[in-house]
Design a protein around this motif. Structure first.
Motif, PDB file in Angstrom:
ATOM      1  N   LEU A   9      39.081  45.375  39.726  1.00 23.95           N
ATOM      2  CA  LEU A   9      37.795  45.810  40.273  1.00 23.95           C
ATOM      3  C   LEU A   9      36.968  44.640  40.761  1.00 23.95           C
ATOM      4  CD1 LEU A   9      36.237  48.505  37.945  1.00 23.95           C
ATOM      5  CD2 LEU A   9      36.400  48.531  40.450  1.00 23.95           C
ATOM      6  N   ALA A  10      36.912  43.611  39.903  1.00 23.44           N
ATOM      7  CA  ALA A  10      36.119  42.441  40.261  1.00 23.44           C
ATOM      8  C   ALA A  10      36.685  41.792  41.513  1.00 23.44           C
ATOM      9  CB  ALA A  10      36.116  41.441  39.108  1.00 23.44           C
ATOM     10  N   LEU A  11      37.994  41.776  41.595  1.00 20.27           N
ATOM     11  CA  LEU A  11      38.609  41.159  42.767  1.00 20.27           C
ATOM     12  C   LEU A  11      38.233  41.909  44.026  1.00 20.27           C
ATOM     13  CD1 LEU A  11      42.151  40.294  41.413  1.00 20.27           C
ATOM     14  CD2 LEU A  11      40.397  38.713  42.211  1.00 20.27           C
ATOM     15  N   SER A  12      38.285  43.244  43.950  1.00 23.36           N
ATOM     16  CA  SER A  12      37.972  43.960  45.179  1.00 23.36           C
ATOM     17  C   SER A  12      36.486  43.840  45.491  1.00 23.36           C
ATOM     18  CB  SER A  12      38.418  45.411  45.086  1.00 23.36           C
ATOM     19  OG  SER A  12      37.674  46.056  44.090  1.00 23.36           O
ATOM     20  N   ALA A  13      35.672  43.771  44.432  1.00 23.63           N
ATOM     21  CA  ALA A  13      34.242  43.594  44.687  1.00 23.63           C
ATOM     22  C   ALA A  13      33.994  42.261  45.386  1.00 23.63           C
ATOM     23  CB  ALA A  13      33.465  43.655  43.382  1.00 23.63           C
ATOM     24  N   ALA A  14      34.663  41.231  44.916  1.00 25.96           N
ATOM     25  CA  ALA A  14      34.481  39.917  45.529  1.00 25.96           C
ATOM     26  C   ALA A  14      34.948  39.936  46.980  1.00 25.96           C
ATOM     27  CB  ALA A  14      35.246  38.862  44.740  1.00 25.96           C
ATOM     28  N   ALA A  15      36.074  40.591  47.203  1.00 26.27           N
ATOM     29  CA  ALA A  15      36.624  40.610  48.548  1.00 26.27           C
ATOM     30  C   ALA A  15      35.712  41.378  49.505  1.00 26.27           C
ATOM     31  CB  ALA A  15      38.007  41.247  48.515  1.00 26.27           C
ATOM     32  N   ASP A  16      35.044  42.390  48.980  1.00 25.32           N
ATOM     33  CA  ASP A  16      34.220  43.222  49.845  1.00 25.32           C
ATOM     34  C   ASP A  16      32.799  42.695  50.017  1.00 25.32           C
ATOM     35  OD1 ASP A  16      36.243  44.882  50.094  1.00 25.32           O
ATOM     36  OD2 ASP A  16      35.469  46.497  48.820  1.00 25.32           O
ATOM     37  N   ALA A  17      32.443  41.763  49.152  1.00 27.75           N
ATOM     38  CA  ALA A  17      31.023  41.488  49.012  1.00 27.75           C
ATOM     39  C   ALA A  17      30.356  40.940  50.256  1.00 27.75           C
ATOM     40  CB  ALA A  17      30.807  40.527  47.850  1.00 27.75           C
ATOM     41  N   TYR A  18      30.998  40.083  50.974  1.00 23.97           N
ATOM     42  CA  TYR A  18      30.293  39.399  52.037  1.00 23.97           C
ATOM     43  C   TYR A  18      31.216  39.196  53.232  1.00 23.97           C
ATOM     44  CZ  TYR A  18      27.364  35.990  54.356  1.00 23.97           C
ATOM     45  OH  TYR A  18      26.582  35.339  55.267  1.00 23.97           O
ATOM     46  N   GLY A  19      30.689  39.519  54.362  1.00 24.81           N
ATOM     47  CA  GLY A  19      31.458  39.267  55.577  1.00 24.81           C
ATOM     48  C   GLY A  19      32.519  40.310  55.853  1.00 24.81           C
ATOM     49  N   SER A  20      32.468  41.419  55.145  1.00 20.88           N
ATOM     50  CA  SER A  20      33.529  42.391  55.364  1.00 20.88           C
ATOM     51  C   SER A  20      32.988  43.761  55.767  1.00 20.88           C
ATOM     52  CB  SER A  20      34.354  42.549  54.093  1.00 20.88           C
ATOM     53  OG  SER A  20      33.517  43.086  53.087  1.00 20.88           O
ATOM     54  N   GLY A  21      31.730  43.830  56.014  1.00 22.30           N
ATOM     55  CA  GLY A  21      31.179  45.092  56.498  1.00 22.30           C
ATOM     56  C   GLY A  21      30.918  46.112  55.416  1.00 22.30           C
ATOM     57  N   MET A 206      30.434  28.452  40.769  1.00 17.17           N
ATOM     58  CA  MET A 206      31.339  29.307  41.548  1.00 17.17           C
ATOM     59  C   MET A 206      31.285  30.727  40.987  1.00 17.17           C
ATOM     60  SD  MET A 206      34.589  26.681  41.800  1.00 17.17           S
ATOM     61  CE  MET A 206      35.646  27.634  42.894  1.00 17.17           C
ATOM     62  N   ASN A 207      31.315  30.831  39.662  1.00 18.17           N
ATOM     63  CA  ASN A 207      31.190  32.159  39.038  1.00 18.17           C
ATOM     64  C   ASN A 207      29.858  32.799  39.394  1.00 18.17           C
ATOM     65  OD1 ASN A 207      33.058  30.477  37.306  1.00 18.17           O
ATOM     66  ND2 ASN A 207      33.374  32.479  36.389  1.00 18.17           N
ATOM     67  N   ALA A 208      28.802  31.982  39.407  1.00 16.23           N
ATOM     68  CA  ALA A 208      27.477  32.513  39.714  1.00 16.23           C
ATOM     69  C   ALA A 208      27.452  33.082  41.128  1.00 16.23           C
ATOM     70  CB  ALA A 208      26.423  31.412  39.557  1.00 16.23           C
ATOM     71  N   VAL A 209      27.987  32.336  42.074  1.00 13.23           N
ATOM     72  CA  VAL A 209      27.990  32.790  43.467  1.00 13.23           C
ATOM     73  C   VAL A 209      28.892  34.018  43.600  1.00 13.23           C
ATOM     74  CG1 VAL A 209      28.541  32.144  45.850  1.00 13.23           C
ATOM     75  CG2 VAL A 209      27.423  30.486  44.338  1.00 13.23           C
ATOM     76  N   LYS A 210      30.001  33.993  42.889  1.00 12.45           N
ATOM     77  CA  LYS A 210      30.916  35.135  42.912  1.00 12.45           C
ATOM     78  C   LYS A 210      30.223  36.390  42.382  1.00 12.45           C
ATOM     79  CE  LYS A 210      35.486  36.378  41.257  1.00 12.45           C
ATOM     80  NZ  LYS A 210      35.065  37.328  40.223  1.00 12.45           N
ATOM     81  N   ALA A 211      29.304  36.198  41.431  1.00 20.59           N
ATOM     82  CA  ALA A 211      28.551  37.329  40.873  1.00 20.59           C
ATOM     83  C   ALA A 211      27.376  37.708  41.770  1.00 20.59           C
ATOM     84  CB  ALA A 211      28.061  36.980  39.472  1.00 20.59           C
ATOM     85  N   ASN A 212      27.345  37.149  42.988  1.00 17.11           N
ATOM     86  CA  ASN A 212      26.305  37.461  43.976  1.00 17.11           C
ATOM     87  C   ASN A 212      24.916  37.017  43.553  1.00 17.11           C
ATOM     88  OD1 ASN A 212      28.012  38.621  45.915  1.00 17.11           O
ATOM     89  ND2 ASN A 212      28.074  40.525  44.731  1.00 17.11           N
TER      90      ASN A 212
END
Ligand code: BGC
Length: 738
Positions: A9-21, A206-212
């Motif tokens: 879940l976290a992986l897909s959230a990260a992948a979707d979070a920015y720049g992916s519409g 990096m974790n912080a940025v990943k957590a938006n």
């Protein structure tokens, strides 16, 4: 709630979070761009500029535009609760949250703080902290953060930020970067090698940025000779390009040194801002930024980018949807018109309880079993008679220590002192309490002489450098307990054969003198527990709950063993490189007193069935940039798991820890590094599976020549155990066809 850090879940959230519409930043950026188009130049600059210290209700306030529906943004300390407001909850400090090693509690603490921020109308809560990381054991502000280990700190950042932001407040990850001491913090340069920069200091961010995370605060110090808040390398390149940070960079208070350079380097908001020449460092934007854009020194696109980032963070958190008004003022006692504390005291008590680290327990002297008499000794056993909030920003060490001092504090709504809570229990048990609540050795000894058991309270404090307490200018002068704590313990141990020492401390203290007293049977490390201090302590002292905290740093036998400490010289060359704390002890074969990850329980745990299933390929991690860094860094590459069984007679919780040693093909690296942990709550006889999910980053080193995270080929060593030195299971896996 996100429990497994790098779950699918976290992986897909990260992948979707920015720049992916998808939702998240993209939606926020679309709204921000529309809003931007309605603003005039003065309004744009105002959104990026503070109104001056004490110019609004919060410690930081921006100018509100009139063309769009956007407020004077309220930025407020701190990482453990809402500063300068009441009533609020005084949470356990970051270092205690880290010592729980409990993802759920880290999240819950963040969520509860976020609720209070939002309830009070605070838009941006200035925390959590991953810098200082804590490479200097005597650094003044280490307790604001979670751990000296970047992996543990990173998980804690991620969970805390998710909790805070799920509650609606913008989090601010600070201080970026290399702010490891208080002495000279506004003049010194932290000169850090590129590999250590990435593997230690950047990692938790990096974790912080990943957590938006919505915002990042640049620090006071210089990084490699350039001010952090005007470092193109640190802000534009590292944070925004390499880590793909979509939010905004806010300066630490008066950490800006130039108008144009800071704008060009990637600073997006200046704090606290001022149109006056004093305090220095606050005159750079406002009308001067309008002028700099007009005369072409700062491109219009850069100003627009600042404002877009700031607005996007606001939209990201849905703060445009009926966010509460600020309901207190920092400058008149902070009395709020609403009570936001809810039942957060129970979160405090749980975190405080589960962060207690039992260091020693000879002859099972703990838990206490209805003792006939108990001597309670030391000033740290009671609340400061002048009041828990008697000193500004907690800038004194009188009475029991439950947080450090400085901007990273909040007002106690109440503080349950250890003696208060022990008295309640003693009444139930029919225990006679004898007390000596000063640090007088003679009074302590005479109280202890007649009691069955003596509990001695010692402490060690630290904080931010603008306040000096008992000669400590933020950073600690030494790692001894304060107020002659060693002498107090010695005096009591000379007359009582059953001594328990409770330590309230910002970080490690040297325990050799205390341990040299044969009468000292138990040592309980309670850290900085927040408002429920006494209750949490009683929960553990009397066995209502087994202790389950683990040290978030190493306790050495002597200060020199750390090979690090705050630097009195103007600059710090970070000579420790990547070898700080246990990485240094392991590399140099130094035996610590209590190692990183250590902590006893009232029960015992058995480890079995190590299972390793790793399918990583060697080489660099590439891919498009998502919040946190190149996408492949966070790619899931397998699991390691172990069965943990509670083999004792009482329920308890164990933090199973995974450490990994890189193969020989990697450049000189720490013998082992924390790369997974899981806290399991187990009944007697019960077993549970600890599962560590690995990403490519967990198997990588930072390769300086190619500027990439690289998974080396060869044989990796797996250590699974109860601490960094109590390894119960060894294993290996190979990457790249060896
Ligand atoms: C501290 C920050 C804090 C700011 C505002 C500075 O002195 O370094 O951590 O957020 O003040 O109070």
């Amino acid at each position: 709630m996100q429990h497994l850090l790098f779950s699918a879940l976290a992986l897909s959230a990260a992948a979707d979070a920015y720049g992916s519409g998808s939702a998240g930043w993209d939606r926020a950026y679309s709204k921000a761009k529309i809003a931007l188009s309605k603003l005039n130049q003065t309004e744009k600059v105002g959104i990026a500029t503070g109104v001056t210290w004490e110019g609004g209700p919060c410690v930081g306030n921006t100018y509100a535009p009139s063309s769009i529906d956007y407020p004077s943004l309220c930025l407020q300390d701190s990482p453990l609760g809402i500063r300068f407001a009441n009533p609020v909850t005084a949470f356990p400090a970051g270092i205690n949250a880290g010592a729980t090693w409990d993802r759920d509690l880290l999240y819950a603490r963040g969520a509860a703080m976020g609720e209070e921020s939002k309830g009070l109308g605070v838009h941006v809560q200035l925390g959590p902290v991953a810098g200082p990381l804590g490479k200097n054991p005597n650094g003044g502000r280490n307790w604001e953060g979670f751990s000296v280990d970047p992996y543990l700190s990173g998980v804690a950042m991620e969970e805390t930020i998710q909790g805070m932001q799920d509650s609606g407040v913008q989090a601010c990850a600070k201080h970026w970067l290399g702010n490891e001491q208080e002495h000279n913090r506004e003049t010194m340069s932290s000169n850090i090698g590129d590999r250590a920069t990435h593997e230690l200091y950047v990692w938790p961010f990096m974790n912080a940025v990943k957590a938006n995370v919505a915002s990042v605060m640049c620090s006071y110090n210089k990084i490699n000779e350039t001010w952090a808040c005007e470092s193109d390398a640190a802000l534009n390149n590292l944070l925004k390009k390499e880590l793909g940070f979509p939010g905004y960079v806010v300066s630490d208070w008066n950490a800006q040194h130039t108008g144009v350079n800071s704008a060009l380097a990637g600073l997006d908001m200046t704090m606290p801002g001022s149109d006056f020449a004093s305090p220095p460092g606050s005159v750079f934007w406002g009308p001067h930024l309008v002028e700099a854009v007009t005369n072409g020194s700062v491109p219009q696109s850069r100003l627009d980018n600042m404002v877009t980032r700031i607005l996007a963070a606001w939209y990201l958190l849905d703060q445009d949807q009926g966010y509460p008004e600020v309901s207190f003022s920092s400058w008149n006692g902070g009395k709020a018109t609403v009570d936001v504390t809810a039942d957060h005291g129970s979160v405090v008590r749980t975190v405080a309880r589960d962060s207690i680290v039992l260091l020693r327990n000879e002859g099972k002297s703990l838990p206490l079993r209805r003792p006939k008499s108990l001597a309670i000794i030391g000033q740290d056993a009671i609340v400061n008679p002048a009041g828990a909030n008697a000193c500004n920003d907690r800038g004194c060490n009188n009475g029991t220590l439950a947080m450090g001092w400085g901007s990273g504090t909040a007002q106690f709504p109440y503080l349950v002192g250890p003696l208060d809570a022990i008295q309640v229990q003693a009444k139930k048990d029919g225990t006679k309490i004898v007390q000596s609540t000063t640090d007088s050795t003679s009074a302590g000894a005479s109280a202890a002489a007649s009691a069955e058991t003596a509990v001695v309270f010692v402490n060690s404090d630290a904080g931010e450098g603008y306040i000096t307490v008992e000669g400590n200018a933020g950073d600690r002068n030494n790692l001894d307990p304060w107020h002659n704590g060693n002498e107090l313990v010695k005096a009591v141990a000379a007359v009582n054969k059953n001594v328990i020492v409770v330590v309230h401390s910002v970080g490690p203290i040297l325990l050799e003198t205390i341990l040299a007293q044969p009468s000292v049977k138990a040592i309980v490390w309670a850290g900085l527990p927040g408002q429920e201090s006494g209750n949490a302590l009683v929960d553990v002292l009397y066995g209502g709950t087994s202790p389950s905290g683990k040290l978030p740093y190493t306790i050495a036998k002597q200060f020199a063993d750390y090979g690090a400490g705050w630097n009195p010289a103007l600059d710090d060359n970070f000579a420790e490189d990547i070898f700080i704390d246990y990485r240094h002890f392991d590399k140099n074969g130094i035996t610590p007193r209590y190692e990183f990850g250590f902590g006893l329980s009232y029960t015992t745990f058995d480890y079995s069935r190590l299972s390793i299933n790793v399918f990583a390929t060697p080489g660099a991690s590439n891919g498009r940039i998502v919040p946190g860094g190149a996408e492949q860094i966070f790619k899931f590459v397998g699991t390691i798991s172990t069965l943990v069984k509670n083999t004792g007679k009482v329920s308890g919780a164990e933090v199973a820890q995974l450490y990994i040693g890189l193969p020989d093909s990697a450049p000189s690296s720490p013998p082992k590094q924390l790369r997974g942990f899981q806290k399991l709550h187990l009944q007697p006889g019960q077993s549970g599976m600890a599962t560590f999910e690995l990403t490519r980053r967990d198997l990588s080193y930072w390769d300086v020549p190619t500027q990439k995270w690289v998974v080396p080929s060869g044989t990796f060593t797996v250590y699974v155990g109860s601490s960094s030195r109590d390894i119960r299971q060894h294993g290996k896996f190979t990457v790249g066809g060896h």
